[in-house]
Write a protein that holds these residues in place. Sequence first.
Motif, PDB file in Angstrom:
ATOM      1  N   LEU A   8       0.832  -1.212   0.000  1.00 33.70           N
ATOM      2  CA  LEU A   8       0.000   0.000   0.000  1.00 33.70           C
ATOM      3  C   LEU A   8       0.863   1.257   0.000  1.00 33.70           C
ATOM      4  CD1 LEU A   8      -2.778  -1.073   2.538  1.00 33.70           C
ATOM      5  CD2 LEU A   8      -2.924  -1.001   0.041  1.00 33.70           C
ATOM      6  N   ALA A   9       1.952   1.236   0.758  1.00 33.22           N
ATOM      7  CA  ALA A   9       2.845   2.400   0.782  1.00 33.22           C
ATOM      8  C   ALA A   9       3.447   2.648  -0.587  1.00 33.22           C
ATOM      9  CB  ALA A   9       3.951   2.187   1.822  1.00 33.22           C
ATOM     10  N   PHE A  10       3.853   1.574  -1.268  1.00 32.38           N
ATOM     11  CA  PHE A  10       4.429   1.739  -2.614  1.00 32.38           C
ATOM     12  C   PHE A  10       3.388   2.277  -3.588  1.00 32.38           C
ATOM     13  CE2 PHE A  10       5.537   0.277  -6.852  1.00 32.38           C
ATOM     14  CZ  PHE A  10       6.854   0.706  -6.944  1.00 32.38           C
ATOM     15  N   CYS A  11       2.148   1.798  -3.474  1.00 33.96           N
ATOM     16  CA  CYS A  11       1.085   2.296  -4.354  1.00 33.96           C
ATOM     17  C   CYS A  11       0.873   3.804  -4.132  1.00 33.96           C
ATOM     18  CB  CYS A  11      -0.212   1.541  -4.098  1.00 33.96           C
ATOM     19  SG  CYS A  11      -0.161  -0.186  -4.647  1.00 33.96           S
ATOM     20  N   GLY A  12       0.905   4.216  -2.853  1.00 32.18           N
ATOM     21  CA  GLY A  12       0.771   5.644  -2.583  1.00 32.18           C
ATOM     22  C   GLY A  12       1.910   6.452  -3.183  1.00 32.18           C
ATOM     23  N   VAL A  13       3.134   5.935  -3.060  1.00 27.81           N
ATOM     24  CA  VAL A  13       4.281   6.627  -3.658  1.00 27.81           C
ATOM     25  C   VAL A  13       4.147   6.688  -5.169  1.00 27.81           C
ATOM     26  CG1 VAL A  13       6.782   6.492  -4.016  1.00 27.81           C
ATOM     27  CG2 VAL A  13       5.831   6.051  -1.759  1.00 27.81           C
ATOM     28  N   ALA A  14       3.680   5.590  -5.786  1.00 27.44           N
ATOM     29  CA  ALA A  14       3.510   5.569  -7.242  1.00 27.44           C
ATOM     30  C   ALA A  14       2.512   6.624  -7.696  1.00 27.44           C
ATOM     31  CB  ALA A  14       3.060   4.175  -7.687  1.00 27.44           C
ATOM     32  N   VAL A  15       1.414   6.759  -6.943  1.00 26.34           N
ATOM     33  CA  VAL A  15       0.415   7.783  -7.299  1.00 26.34           C
ATOM     34  C   VAL A  15       1.012   9.180  -7.159  1.00 26.34           C
ATOM     35  CG1 VAL A  15      -1.797   8.780  -6.620  1.00 26.34           C
ATOM     36  CG2 VAL A  15      -1.538   6.303  -6.730  1.00 26.34           C
ATOM     37  N   LEU A  16       1.771   9.408  -6.090  1.00 31.01           N
ATOM     38  CA  LEU A  16       2.401  10.719  -5.907  1.00 31.01           C
ATOM     39  C   LEU A  16       3.399  11.023  -7.017  1.00 31.01           C
ATOM     40  CD1 LEU A  16       3.011  10.748  -2.037  1.00 31.01           C
ATOM     41  CD2 LEU A  16       1.273  12.003  -3.326  1.00 31.01           C
ATOM     42  N   VAL A  17       4.174  10.016  -7.415  1.00 37.71           N
ATOM     43  CA  VAL A  17       5.137  10.219  -8.506  1.00 37.71           C
ATOM     44  C   VAL A  17       4.418  10.549  -9.803  1.00 37.71           C
ATOM     45  CG1 VAL A  17       6.856   9.061  -9.948  1.00 37.71           C
ATOM     46  CG2 VAL A  17       6.950   8.815  -7.471  1.00 37.71           C
ATOM     47  N   ALA A  18       3.346   9.788 -10.100  1.00 37.90           N
ATOM     48  CA  ALA A  18       2.580  10.049 -11.327  1.00 37.90           C
ATOM     49  C   ALA A  18       1.977  11.450 -11.302  1.00 37.90           C
ATOM     50  CB  ALA A  18       1.488   8.998 -11.484  1.00 37.90           C
ATOM     51  N   ALA A  19       1.452  11.855 -10.121  1.00 38.62           N
ATOM     52  CA  ALA A  19       0.893  13.204 -10.011  1.00 38.62           C
ATOM     53  C   ALA A  19       1.978  14.263 -10.193  1.00 38.62           C
ATOM     54  CB  ALA A  19       0.215  13.374  -8.650  1.00 38.62           C
ATOM     55  N   GLY A  20       3.168  14.009  -9.634  1.00 36.82           N
ATOM     56  CA  GLY A  20       4.266  14.954  -9.806  1.00 36.82           C
ATOM     57  C   GLY A  20       4.705  15.070 -11.257  1.00 36.82           C
ATOM     58  N   VAL A  21       4.775  13.925 -11.944  1.00 35.92           N
ATOM     59  CA  VAL A  21       5.149  13.949 -13.366  1.00 35.92           C
ATOM     60  C   VAL A  21       4.103  14.708 -14.177  1.00 35.92           C
ATOM     61  CG1 VAL A  21       5.472  12.508 -15.413  1.00 35.92           C
ATOM     62  CG2 VAL A  21       6.530  11.856 -13.243  1.00 35.92           C
ATOM     63  N   PHE A  22       2.813  14.455 -13.886  1.00 37.34           N
ATOM     64  CA  PHE A  22       1.760  15.183 -14.603  1.00 37.34           C
ATOM     65  C   PHE A  22       1.877  16.690 -14.369  1.00 37.34           C
ATOM     66  CE2 PHE A  22      -2.354  17.318 -14.179  1.00 37.34           C
ATOM     67  CZ  PHE A  22      -2.847  17.193 -15.473  1.00 37.34           C
ATOM     68  N   THR A  23       2.104  17.069 -13.111  1.00 35.64           N
ATOM     69  CA  THR A  23       2.197  18.502 -12.792  1.00 35.64           C
ATOM     70  C   THR A  23       3.360  19.166 -13.515  1.00 35.64           C
ATOM     71  OG1 THR A  23       1.222  18.085 -10.612  1.00 35.64           O
ATOM     72  CG2 THR A  23       2.401  20.161 -10.911  1.00 35.64           C
ATOM     73  N   LEU A  24       4.528  18.529 -13.466  1.00 37.75           N
ATOM     74  CA  LEU A  24       5.702  19.107 -14.135  1.00 37.75           C
ATOM     75  C   LEU A  24       5.510  19.175 -15.639  1.00 37.75           C
ATOM     76  CD1 LEU A  24       8.584  17.397 -12.101  1.00 37.75           C
ATOM     77  CD2 LEU A  24       7.773  19.752 -11.917  1.00 37.75           C
ATOM     78  N   ALA A  25       4.956  18.081 -16.218  1.00 32.71           N
ATOM     79  CA  ALA A  25       4.748  18.079 -17.658  1.00 32.71           C
ATOM     80  C   ALA A  25       3.700  19.115 -18.065  1.00 32.71           C
ATOM     81  CB  ALA A  25       4.307  16.685 -18.110  1.00 32.71           C
ATOM     82  N   TYR A  26       2.621  19.232 -17.268  1.00 32.44           N
ATOM     83  CA  TYR A  26       1.577  20.212 -17.592  1.00 32.44           C
ATOM     84  C   TYR A  26       2.144  21.631 -17.511  1.00 32.44           C
ATOM     85  CZ  TYR A  26      -3.160  22.160 -17.685  1.00 32.44           C
ATOM     86  OH  TYR A  26      -4.295  22.850 -18.033  1.00 32.44           O
TER      87      TYR A  26
END
Length: 578
Positions: A8-26
């Motif tokens: 569960l902790a890794f899944c949370g980190v994965a979501v945060l990383v994906a959100a960070g990548v989306f934010t930077l790319a946007y």
Amino acid sequence: MRRLIPVLAFCGVAVLVAAGVFTLAYRANLNQLSRTGAVQLDQASDRVLAQLARFQQLPNLLARHPVIVGVLTGETDPARAHDFLETTALTVGAEEIFVLDRKGRVLAASDLEENGARVGDDLGQTAHVRRALTGGLGVDHAFEPKDGGRDFFFSRGIINGAAPPSGVVVVRADVEQLEFEWEVDETVVSFLDAYNVVFLSNRVELVLRRDGKGAFPASATRIYPRSVVHPFYDYKESNWFGHRLQRFGKTGVMPEQAMVLSEFLPRLDLTTRVYLNVKTAAQNARVLGYLALAIMGLVGAGLVALGQRRRRLAERLVVEAAANARLEARVEERTAQLRQAQDQLVQAGKLTALGQMSAGISHEVNQPLAAIRNFAANGIKLIERDRVAEAQDNLDQITVQVDRINRIIKNLRGFARNESERVEPVELVAVVQDALRLAERRLREEGITVELDLPKPPVMVAGGPVRLQQVIVNLTGNAMDAMRDQPEKRLSLAIETPLGEGPVRLRVRDTGSGLVEPDRVFEPFYTTKDVGASKGLGLGLSISYGIVGTFGGKLSCRNLPEGGAEFCVELKKAGGAK
């Protein structure tokens, strides 16, 4: 349950990383879109100014034309004036051209139909006419109720002789004619006036829509009747990373979500505004976000597989641990044996050097002994003759010779003893001088010139005095061997003490024949001499290389361009080094 928590902790980190990548790319996409929009904004403004340039310059030309001036003085026939204005309007594409007197009444016009200005109309209260009567270029825009069109007005005062202007010439340009020439593109462009009313646009649906809240200003009725102005499309505005975004939804005209860029156009008193579709920027950012999430998923799967493999390896490691422990013990035992063998080789090298120097040592000791014998015999004779003072001088000379023998024996004893591995501060200049004393007789007998470039002591380095002396003896001995058959024999020793924390360098140069294979000289048992008890086994430089390495230093060599070879000993500075 414990295994589920890391997942569960890794899944949370994965979501945060994906959100960070989306934010930077946007953010990056919006920045790029903003730069593109700035170019389109300038292009739209330049395009309108270029289209209106011919109308803006026309009043300047007509204000000096004899026909126009003649209208004010009465010298030009009304019919001729009408024909001239009509022909000029058709030539430049103007909607209408008319001439006013000083009070703003129409004297002549190019269009005498219902939609044009009629002779006798009073236009003196319009802003562009008042501006022209003060000597400037009048620019204005307005909605024309007669034909429902939108027009730009450019006015210039007519000066007949001297100021002030005696009349005004006005050029009216139709906005729809300008819009007709625009190419249809995806970017929505509009020009808003001071009342936030779209006066000009490449989307006909936006024309005469007001982008603003509150009641329509009463002063705006000078330009627009209230009935022709409509509200703008509803939108929700937000700010992302310093960019102004508006969400319109599905209008069929505006982008669902647009980046808005504005630029004031002072020459027309209008604001240029572009609406850039951010849909592609958002889609690209989402794709990168999903890709990052997929990569994190692959990483998670790899970690799970690695964990399973690690558990399998753990069982093997338990079995191999005991074997590794036994192997490490054997390695330590063999290492200790190798160290002992190395120490024996070092000591053997020193004894070999002592054997080679034995003849010189014998001569060095015999000389002071013979002198002592002579001084003693002379002293006895002087005492028998009651010449005590002179006998005292002989005894003093005997003491000097004894001290000389003591120094020779002390150097030999120190050089021969088996020094421990301890690294301590050593005075390098003294070690070099002691090593040269051991080789003094050979240098003198073989006619070798010694050049020294030694700084003022102390020069403190990290090492051991005996082992360091052995290295210098080996290097000077090899240099003397290399110069045995050379016409010029010169041995140079120089110490370099750079500023800061750099290493101290001892350079030993000779004028010999050079090194045949410089890359191999430090290999054990490599030698270019005849193998034998008197010539050596090729271990001297290898042992020296190891000794310098134990000090944390470096021993290197090279052939000199002018001939001969150079060995460089680099040693770390110790406390008190200059």
